[in-house]
Design a protein around this motif. Structure first.
Motif, PDB file in Angstrom:
ATOM      1  N   GLY A 157     -28.580  52.937 -23.791  1.00  0.00           N
ATOM      2  CA  GLY A 157     -28.345  51.740 -23.013  1.00  0.00           C
ATOM      3  C   GLY A 157     -28.816  50.470 -23.691  1.00  0.00           C
ATOM      4  O   GLY A 157     -29.589  50.502 -24.653  1.00  0.00           O
ATOM      5  N   VAL A 158     -28.334  49.345 -23.169  1.00  0.00           N
ATOM      6  CA  VAL A 158     -28.679  48.010 -23.645  1.00  0.00           C
ATOM      7  C   VAL A 158     -29.253  47.226 -22.478  1.00  0.00           C
ATOM      8  O   VAL A 158     -28.668  47.206 -21.383  1.00  0.00           O
ATOM      9  CB  VAL A 158     -27.423  47.278 -24.178  1.00  0.00           C
ATOM     10  CG1 VAL A 158     -27.733  45.820 -24.487  1.00  0.00           C
ATOM     11  CG2 VAL A 158     -26.867  47.981 -25.402  1.00  0.00           C
ATOM     12  N   LYS A 159     -30.399  46.589 -22.668  1.00  0.00           N
ATOM     13  CA  LYS A 159     -30.994  45.767 -21.608  1.00  0.00           C
ATOM     14  C   LYS A 159     -30.255  44.446 -21.473  1.00  0.00           C
ATOM     15  O   LYS A 159     -29.918  43.812 -22.473  1.00  0.00           O
ATOM     16  CB  LYS A 159     -32.461  45.477 -21.926  1.00  0.00           C
ATOM     17  CG  LYS A 159     -33.401  46.657 -21.830  1.00  0.00           C
ATOM     18  CD  LYS A 159     -34.832  46.203 -22.076  1.00  0.00           C
ATOM     19  CE  LYS A 159     -35.817  47.359 -21.973  1.00  0.00           C
ATOM     20  NZ  LYS A 159     -37.219  46.914 -22.157  1.00  0.00           N
ATOM     21  N   ARG A 185     -24.415  33.723 -17.376  1.00  0.00           N
ATOM     22  CA  ARG A 185     -23.137  34.306 -17.806  1.00  0.00           C
ATOM     23  C   ARG A 185     -23.138  34.692 -19.287  1.00  0.00           C
ATOM     24  O   ARG A 185     -22.535  35.696 -19.661  1.00  0.00           O
ATOM     25  CB  ARG A 185     -22.001  33.318 -17.507  1.00  0.00           C
ATOM     26  CG  ARG A 185     -22.040  32.021 -18.298  1.00  0.00           C
ATOM     27  CD  ARG A 185     -21.060  30.990 -17.781  1.00  0.00           C
ATOM     28  NE  ARG A 185     -21.489  30.439 -16.511  1.00  0.00           N
ATOM     29  CZ  ARG A 185     -20.799  29.521 -15.825  1.00  0.00           C
ATOM     30  NH1 ARG A 185     -19.632  29.093 -16.297  1.00  0.00           N
ATOM     31  NH2 ARG A 185     -21.262  29.040 -14.694  1.00  0.00           N
ATOM     32  N   ASP A 186     -23.838  33.902 -20.118  1.00  0.00           N
ATOM     33  CA  ASP A 186     -23.889  34.217 -21.548  1.00  0.00           C
ATOM     34  C   ASP A 186     -24.620  35.537 -21.796  1.00  0.00           C
ATOM     35  O   ASP A 186     -24.261  36.288 -22.708  1.00  0.00           O
ATOM     36  CB  ASP A 186     -24.588  33.090 -22.324  1.00  0.00           C
ATOM     37  CG  ASP A 186     -23.760  31.816 -22.372  1.00  0.00           C
ATOM     38  OD1 ASP A 186     -22.557  31.891 -22.057  1.00  0.00           O
ATOM     39  OD2 ASP A 186     -24.318  30.761 -22.713  1.00  0.00           O
ATOM     40  N   ASP A 187     -25.655  35.813 -20.984  1.00  0.00           N
ATOM     41  CA  ASP A 187     -26.388  37.075 -21.115  1.00  0.00           C
ATOM     42  C   ASP A 187     -25.495  38.253 -20.737  1.00  0.00           C
ATOM     43  O   ASP A 187     -25.558  39.314 -21.364  1.00  0.00           O
ATOM     44  CB  ASP A 187     -27.626  37.069 -20.212  1.00  0.00           C
ATOM     45  CG  ASP A 187     -28.594  35.952 -20.558  1.00  0.00           C
ATOM     46  OD1 ASP A 187     -28.807  35.711 -21.762  1.00  0.00           O
ATOM     47  OD2 ASP A 187     -29.131  35.323 -19.626  1.00  0.00           O
ATOM     48  N   VAL A 188     -24.689  38.070 -19.703  1.00  0.00           N
ATOM     49  CA  VAL A 188     -23.769  39.127 -19.275  1.00  0.00           C
ATOM     50  C   VAL A 188     -22.760  39.420 -20.376  1.00  0.00           C
ATOM     51  O   VAL A 188     -22.563  40.576 -20.774  1.00  0.00           O
ATOM     52  CB  VAL A 188     -23.045  38.718 -17.971  1.00  0.00           C
ATOM     53  CG1 VAL A 188     -21.981  39.759 -17.603  1.00  0.00           C
ATOM     54  CG2 VAL A 188     -24.038  38.551 -16.837  1.00  0.00           C
ATOM     55  N   ALA A 189     -22.143  38.383 -20.881  1.00  0.00           N
ATOM     56  CA  ALA A 189     -21.126  38.560 -21.924  1.00  0.00           C
ATOM     57  C   ALA A 189     -21.734  39.167 -23.186  1.00  0.00           C
ATOM     58  O   ALA A 189     -21.140  40.065 -23.804  1.00  0.00           O
ATOM     59  CB  ALA A 189     -20.473  37.218 -22.249  1.00  0.00           C
ATOM     60  N   SER A 234     -16.384  37.758 -21.650  1.00  0.00           N
ATOM     61  CA  SER A 234     -16.460  38.884 -22.589  1.00  0.00           C
ATOM     62  C   SER A 234     -15.096  39.299 -23.122  1.00  0.00           C
ATOM     63  O   SER A 234     -14.992  39.961 -24.163  1.00  0.00           O
ATOM     64  CB  SER A 234     -17.112  40.090 -21.906  1.00  0.00           C
ATOM     65  OG  SER A 234     -16.215  40.704 -20.984  1.00  0.00           O
ATOM     66  N   ASN A 235     -14.048  38.933 -22.391  1.00  0.00           N
ATOM     67  CA  ASN A 235     -12.667  39.313 -22.742  1.00  0.00           C
ATOM     68  C   ASN A 235     -12.455  40.823 -22.735  1.00  0.00           C
ATOM     69  O   ASN A 235     -11.493  41.316 -23.335  1.00  0.00           O
ATOM     70  CB  ASN A 235     -12.250  38.742 -24.106  1.00  0.00           C
ATOM     71  CG  ASN A 235     -12.068  37.236 -24.065  1.00  0.00           C
ATOM     72  OD1 ASN A 235     -11.479  36.710 -23.119  1.00  0.00           O
ATOM     73  ND2 ASN A 235     -12.590  36.545 -25.067  1.00  0.00           N
ATOM     74  N   LYS A 236     -13.347  41.542 -22.072  1.00  0.00           N
ATOM     75  CA  LYS A 236     -13.211  42.994 -21.957  1.00  0.00           C
ATOM     76  C   LYS A 236     -12.651  43.339 -20.574  1.00  0.00           C
ATOM     77  O   LYS A 236     -13.005  42.708 -19.576  1.00  0.00           O
ATOM     78  CB  LYS A 236     -14.563  43.692 -22.140  1.00  0.00           C
ATOM     79  CG  LYS A 236     -15.216  43.451 -23.500  1.00  0.00           C
ATOM     80  CD  LYS A 236     -14.418  44.070 -24.626  1.00  0.00           C
ATOM     81  CE  LYS A 236     -15.116  43.873 -25.960  1.00  0.00           C
ATOM     82  NZ  LYS A 236     -14.314  44.410 -27.096  1.00  0.00           N
ATOM     83  N   LEU A 275     -20.635  42.792 -24.910  1.00  0.00           N
ATOM     84  CA  LEU A 275     -20.110  42.868 -26.281  1.00  0.00           C
ATOM     85  C   LEU A 275     -20.981  43.763 -27.155  1.00  0.00           C
ATOM     86  O   LEU A 275     -20.475  44.509 -27.994  1.00  0.00           O
ATOM     87  CB  LEU A 275     -20.017  41.462 -26.876  1.00  0.00           C
ATOM     88  CG  LEU A 275     -18.971  40.540 -26.225  1.00  0.00           C
ATOM     89  CD1 LEU A 275     -19.062  39.132 -26.791  1.00  0.00           C
ATOM     90  CD2 LEU A 275     -17.564  41.099 -26.426  1.00  0.00           C
ATOM     91  N   GLU A 276     -22.306  43.696 -26.964  1.00  0.00           N
ATOM     92  CA  GLU A 276     -23.205  44.548 -27.750  1.00  0.00           C
ATOM     93  C   GLU A 276     -22.922  46.021 -27.494  1.00  0.00           C
ATOM     94  O   GLU A 276     -22.885  46.831 -28.426  1.00  0.00           O
ATOM     95  CB  GLU A 276     -24.659  44.229 -27.406  1.00  0.00           C
ATOM     96  CG  GLU A 276     -25.667  45.048 -28.207  1.00  0.00           C
ATOM     97  CD  GLU A 276     -27.109  44.706 -27.886  1.00  0.00           C
ATOM     98  OE1 GLU A 276     -28.008  45.452 -28.342  1.00  0.00           O
ATOM     99  OE2 GLU A 276     -27.349  43.709 -27.171  1.00  0.00           O
TER     100      GLU A 276
END
Length: 493
Positions: A407-409, A433-437, A311-313, A441-442
């Motif tokens: 919130g975001v699911k 991992r793609d779902d987490v990132a 995510s680079n966050k 970001l969303e």
């Protein structure tokens, strides 16, 4: 000699389920009652008292009229390992059933201790998962209020689901079922329903729990009216009982939520954590924590880590791995910690959650949606990424994402049950991992409206607890209603 206790403050007895997420809000409740001119007896056990030692010491230093009554927990009598006095230490149905039996054995000693007290109680407030407390209240001829630890929305849904046995004849865990009697359309699958404590072999406990919930003298909810007004009113109508919303109680108890867990020490102190957050831009950091009961496989933990990295966050990640900690340490040290040293802060064990969420650097919370964490996020104005695991958590996700829109699911459809007898494969992964990132970001790059709504709810929560606010008035009303009985209460010589 007998006398009347008109000069005495009303005495409340609080009996929490012995588990971290259940004890802490009832400690908050004890302090809240005491600050509003009541006296409190808080029922616990030696091991649980030691785990909240710092909290007890701070309360004692404050000289609030709160007594911690430590009852001996009969681990040996039921075949539990010594010291297994809290639900978050259990694994498997066998240990859960033994814990239930051991808890019920506290009944006689509690009755004896309360009868011996100088000032008899005017009310007992007990966790709904301790149905034997109903017998205690009847023996002492005092009213009993039920406390579940959830908000009005999940409490209402759980009450309807459990008492109407909505899912009893549903065979397909993925079939979408409409919940009748809810104030608006509510649908969910059996897999997501709050049925985790209702397991084969626990039928007698289940029936006793439901009966005691039905005949309680009222309900206490750790929420505030402005957050869930529709559900507070419907909960009261559905149960036919008065519902007191007296939260968010955590606001009366800032900075005392210290809880130790065997083998689960903090790896960083509050000052170092605060200094790290101070170095970050406001609203830039994601906080990640899944509470005390969630069980995460090694493979899933790795996917979370890789997703955070991708995510680079900036992030603060709390890891509680229990008996898997050596394997987790090995994975972390195999390049991951070195790669993210400038991006993230990893906390192994307990974390100062309210301090972290309150920090201006925090912009989002990836959470398991336990009610305590949900309420803490709301009270600090932090929007959420929701990853429910079991119990009421899928309902809390609905409230956060669909009703409050803060919130975001992350997209979890299946529960990750607590204390299951089924062995977990360390390679099991529910979220990639793609779902987490993607979820991070969303929220972090496009969640301004959610952040504004969360901060507005935080303001309303503070106002509810301030003098003249809805929760302030409710706690006064609760004490007055049951405290009036103390004017004729019998006291002992």
């Amino acid at each position: 000699m007998d006398t009347t206790g008109s000069e005495l403050k009303p005495h409340f007895v609080l009996v929490p389920l012995m588990a971290q997420g259940h004890m802490i809000p009832m400690v908050d409740m004890a302090r809240l009652l005491a600050e509003h001119d009541a006296t409190v007896t808080f029922v616990t056990t030696p091991v649980n008292a030691s785990r909240i030692k710092a909290i007890i010491e701070r309360i004692e230093a404050s000289q609030l009229p709160i007594k911690f009554l430590k009852l001996q927990f009969p681990c040996e009598k039921v075949g539990l390992p010594e010291g297994y006095e809290s639900a978050d230490l259990l694994s498997g149905l066998d240990q859960i059933m033994k814990f239930v039996d051991a808890s019920a054995m506290l009944k006689e000693s509690l009755i004896t201790c309360l009868k011996e007290q100088y000032h008899l109680p005017v009310c007992i407030i007990a966790d709904t998962n301790l149905p034997w407390v109903g017998d205690v209240a009847r023996e002492l001829s005092v009213p009993r209020l039920a406390f579940n630890g959830s908000g009005a929305f999940p409490n209402l849904a759980m009450y309807i689901i459990r008492h109407r046995k909505i899912f009893d004849d549903v065979k397909d865990d993925k079939e979408i079922i409409s919940i009748p009697g809810f104030p608006h359309r509510l649908e969910m699958t059996k897999a997501k329903a709050p049925l985790s404590v209702y397991r084969p072999g626990m039928e007698q406990f289940t029936e006793k729990r439901l009966k005691e919930e039905r005949i309680a003298d009222g309900m206490v909810v750790n929420s505030f009216y402005e957050l869930e007004s529709l559900y507070v009113e419907s909960y009261s109508k559905t149960t036919g009982k008065k519902v007191w919303t007296i939260g968010p109680m955590l606001l009366c108890n800032k900075n005392i939520h210290e809880f130790s867990s065997r083998g689960n020490k903090a790896s960083i102190d509050e000052e170092d954590c605060s200094l790290w957050l101070d170095s970050m831009k406001p609203g830039s950091v994601v906080y990640v924590s899944f509470g005390s009961l969630a069980q995460t496989t090694l493979a899933q933990l790795a996917e979370i880590g890789f997703g955070l990295e991708a995510s680079n966050k900036p992030f603060v990640w709390v890891i509680k791995a229990g008996d898997k900690f050596s394997e987790v340490e090995e994975w972390l040290s195999n390049g991951f910690e070195e790669r993210i040293k400038d991006q993230g802060l990893i906390i192994k064990g307990w974390a100062p959650q309210m301090m972290i969420l309150s920090h201006p650097a925090i912009g989002g919370f990836l959470t398991h949606c336990g009610w305590n964490s949900t309420l803490e996020s709301i009270c600090t104005g932090v929007p959420m990424i929701t990853w429910p695991h079991f119990a009421d958590q899928f309902l809390n996700e609905m409230l956060v994402v669909e009703i409050l829109k803060i919130g975001v699911k992350i997209g979890v459809e299946d529960p990750n049950q607590w204390a299951t007898d089924e062995s977990k494969n360390d390679n099991d992964v529910m979220v990639k991992r793609d779902d987490v990132a993607k979820a991070i970001l969303e929220l972090m790059d496009g969640g301004e409206k959610m952040r504004d709504r969360a901060q507005e709810l935080a303001r309303k929560g503070r106002e509810a607890m301030d003098e003249g606010g809805s929760s302030f008035n409710n706690i006064k009303d609760l004490i007055k209603q049951f405290g009036d009985a103390s004017k004729t209460a019998v006291v002992k010589p």
